[in-house]
Design a protein around this motif. Structure first.
Motif, PDB file in Angstrom:
ATOM      1  N   ASP A   2     -14.989  -1.275  -9.178  1.00 17.72           N
ATOM      2  CA  ASP A   2     -16.140  -0.489  -8.789  1.00 17.72           C
ATOM      3  C   ASP A   2     -16.444  -0.532  -7.299  1.00 17.72           C
ATOM      4  OD1 ASP A   2     -16.555   0.268 -11.389  1.00 17.72           O
ATOM      5  OD2 ASP A   2     -17.873  -1.412 -11.802  1.00 17.72           O
ATOM      6  N   ARG A   3     -15.896  -1.492  -6.611  1.00 10.89           N
ATOM      7  CA  ARG A   3     -16.228  -1.587  -5.192  1.00 10.89           C
ATOM      8  C   ARG A   3     -14.964  -1.847  -4.365  1.00 10.89           C
ATOM      9  NH1 ARG A   3     -16.644  -6.664  -3.080  1.00 10.89           N
ATOM     10  NH2 ARG A   3     -16.299  -8.344  -4.536  1.00 10.89           N
ATOM     11  N   ILE A   4     -15.061  -1.548  -3.106  1.00 11.65           N
ATOM     12  CA  ILE A   4     -13.942  -1.771  -2.190  1.00 11.65           C
ATOM     13  C   ILE A   4     -14.023  -3.208  -1.691  1.00 11.65           C
ATOM     14  CG2 ILE A   4     -12.954  -1.090   0.029  1.00 11.65           C
ATOM     15  CD1 ILE A   4     -14.063   1.699  -0.458  1.00 11.65           C
ATOM     16  N   PRO A   5     -12.891  -3.924  -1.688  1.00  9.12           N
ATOM     17  CA  PRO A   5     -12.903  -5.293  -1.150  1.00  9.12           C
ATOM     18  C   PRO A   5     -13.380  -5.295   0.306  1.00  9.12           C
ATOM     19  CG  PRO A   5     -10.778  -4.778  -2.153  1.00  9.12           C
ATOM     20  CD  PRO A   5     -11.565  -3.515  -2.115  1.00  9.12           C
ATOM     21  N   ALA A   6     -13.967  -6.392   0.735  1.00 13.13           N
ATOM     22  CA  ALA A   6     -14.501  -6.489   2.093  1.00 13.13           C
ATOM     23  C   ALA A   6     -13.420  -6.742   3.135  1.00 13.13           C
ATOM     24  CB  ALA A   6     -15.546  -7.597   2.152  1.00 13.13           C
ATOM     25  N   ALA A   7     -12.340  -7.349   2.732  1.00 14.16           N
ATOM     26  CA  ALA A   7     -11.276  -7.719   3.672  1.00 14.16           C
ATOM     27  C   ALA A   7      -9.938  -7.178   3.175  1.00 14.16           C
ATOM     28  CB  ALA A   7     -11.209  -9.241   3.780  1.00 14.16           C
ATOM     29  N   PRO A   8      -8.928  -7.118   4.052  1.00  9.43           N
ATOM     30  CA  PRO A   8      -7.607  -6.689   3.608  1.00  9.43           C
ATOM     31  C   PRO A   8      -7.116  -7.546   2.442  1.00  9.43           C
ATOM     32  CG  PRO A   8      -7.681  -6.773   5.989  1.00  9.43           C
ATOM     33  CD  PRO A   8      -8.962  -7.387   5.488  1.00  9.43           C
ATOM     34  N   VAL A   9      -6.361  -6.924   1.549  1.00 12.10           N
ATOM     35  CA  VAL A   9      -5.844  -7.615   0.372  1.00 12.10           C
ATOM     36  C   VAL A   9      -4.429  -8.110   0.688  1.00 12.10           C
ATOM     37  CG1 VAL A   9      -5.248  -7.363  -2.066  1.00 12.10           C
ATOM     38  CG2 VAL A   9      -7.226  -6.154  -1.134  1.00 12.10           C
ATOM     39  N   PRO A  10      -4.193  -9.427   0.659  1.00 15.98           N
ATOM     40  CA  PRO A  10      -2.862  -9.949   0.956  1.00 15.98           C
ATOM     41  C   PRO A  10      -1.938  -9.842  -0.257  1.00 15.98           C
ATOM     42  CG  PRO A  10      -4.384 -11.756   0.594  1.00 15.98           C
ATOM     43  CD  PRO A  10      -5.178 -10.484   0.494  1.00 15.98           C
ATOM     44  N   THR A  21       6.932 -13.048   4.189  1.00 11.12           N
ATOM     45  CA  THR A  21       5.763 -12.559   4.914  1.00 11.12           C
ATOM     46  C   THR A  21       4.723 -12.036   3.924  1.00 11.12           C
ATOM     47  OG1 THR A  21       6.756 -10.378   5.121  1.00 11.12           O
ATOM     48  CG2 THR A  21       7.126 -11.907   6.926  1.00 11.12           C
ATOM     49  N   THR A  22       3.549 -11.792   4.427  1.00  6.37           N
ATOM     50  CA  THR A  22       2.463 -11.253   3.616  1.00  6.37           C
ATOM     51  C   THR A  22       2.117  -9.864   4.131  1.00  6.37           C
ATOM     52  OG1 THR A  22       1.577 -13.456   3.243  1.00  6.37           O
ATOM     53  CG2 THR A  22       0.091 -11.623   2.857  1.00  6.37           C
ATOM     54  N   LEU A  23       2.005  -8.937   3.215  1.00  6.90           N
ATOM     55  CA  LEU A  23       1.595  -7.582   3.547  1.00  6.90           C
ATOM     56  C   LEU A  23       0.087  -7.508   3.360  1.00  6.90           C
ATOM     57  CD1 LEU A  23       2.347  -4.569   4.054  1.00  6.90           C
ATOM     58  CD2 LEU A  23       2.535  -4.355   1.568  1.00  6.90           C
ATOM     59  N   LEU A  24      -0.624  -7.054   4.380  1.00 10.77           N
ATOM     60  CA  LEU A  24      -2.075  -6.904   4.284  1.00 10.77           C
ATOM     61  C   LEU A  24      -2.394  -5.436   4.054  1.00 10.77           C
ATOM     62  CD1 LEU A  24      -3.267  -9.260   7.154  1.00 10.77           C
ATOM     63  CD2 LEU A  24      -3.256  -9.699   4.703  1.00 10.77           C
ATOM     64  N   VAL A  25      -2.953  -5.146   2.893  1.00 10.67           N
ATOM     65  CA  VAL A  25      -3.281  -3.771   2.514  1.00 10.67           C
ATOM     66  C   VAL A  25      -4.747  -3.508   2.845  1.00 10.67           C
ATOM     67  CG1 VAL A  25      -3.383  -2.144   0.593  1.00 10.67           C
ATOM     68  CG2 VAL A  25      -1.568  -3.863   0.670  1.00 10.67           C
ATOM     69  N   PRO A  26      -5.021  -2.413   3.564  1.00 11.95           N
ATOM     70  CA  PRO A  26      -6.420  -2.098   3.869  1.00 11.95           C
ATOM     71  C   PRO A  26      -7.233  -1.930   2.583  1.00 11.95           C
ATOM     72  CG  PRO A  26      -4.943  -0.739   5.181  1.00 11.95           C
ATOM     73  CD  PRO A  26      -4.089  -1.446   4.170  1.00 11.95           C
ATOM     74  N   PRO A  27      -8.495  -2.344   2.603  1.00 16.84           N
ATOM     75  CA  PRO A  27      -9.327  -2.297   1.399  1.00 16.84           C
ATOM     76  C   PRO A  27      -9.376  -0.933   0.707  1.00 16.84           C
ATOM     77  CG  PRO A  27     -10.415  -3.574   3.084  1.00 16.84           C
ATOM     78  CD  PRO A  27      -9.208  -2.957   3.727  1.00 16.84           C
ATOM     79  N   ALA A  28      -9.542   0.148   1.448  1.00 14.21           N
ATOM     80  CA  ALA A  28      -9.634   1.474   0.822  1.00 14.21           C
ATOM     81  C   ALA A  28      -8.316   1.857   0.152  1.00 14.21           C
ATOM     82  CB  ALA A  28     -10.040   2.521   1.852  1.00 14.21           C
TER      83      ALA A  28
END
Length: 43
Positions: A2-10, A21-28
């Motif tokens: 229901d909501r967008i995460p506040a920080a990038p999702v690793p 490595t870790t890929l950081l996906v933007p919250p939207a």
């Protein structure tokens, strides 16, 4: 989801967790991905 995460999702490959490595996906983008998976519309 229901909501967008506040920080990038690793995201990482568990087979290379210690050395990969870790890929950081933007919250939207993460919300769009989860929505598409839930709706069965991801191609």
């Amino acid at each position: 989801m229901d909501r967008i995460p506040a920080a990038p999702v690793p995201i990482r490959d568990s087979k290379t967790a210690l050395h990969g490595t870790t890929l950081l996906v933007p919250p939207a983008a993460w919300k769009r991905f989860v929505t598409a998976i839930s709706a069965g519309t991801l191609h």
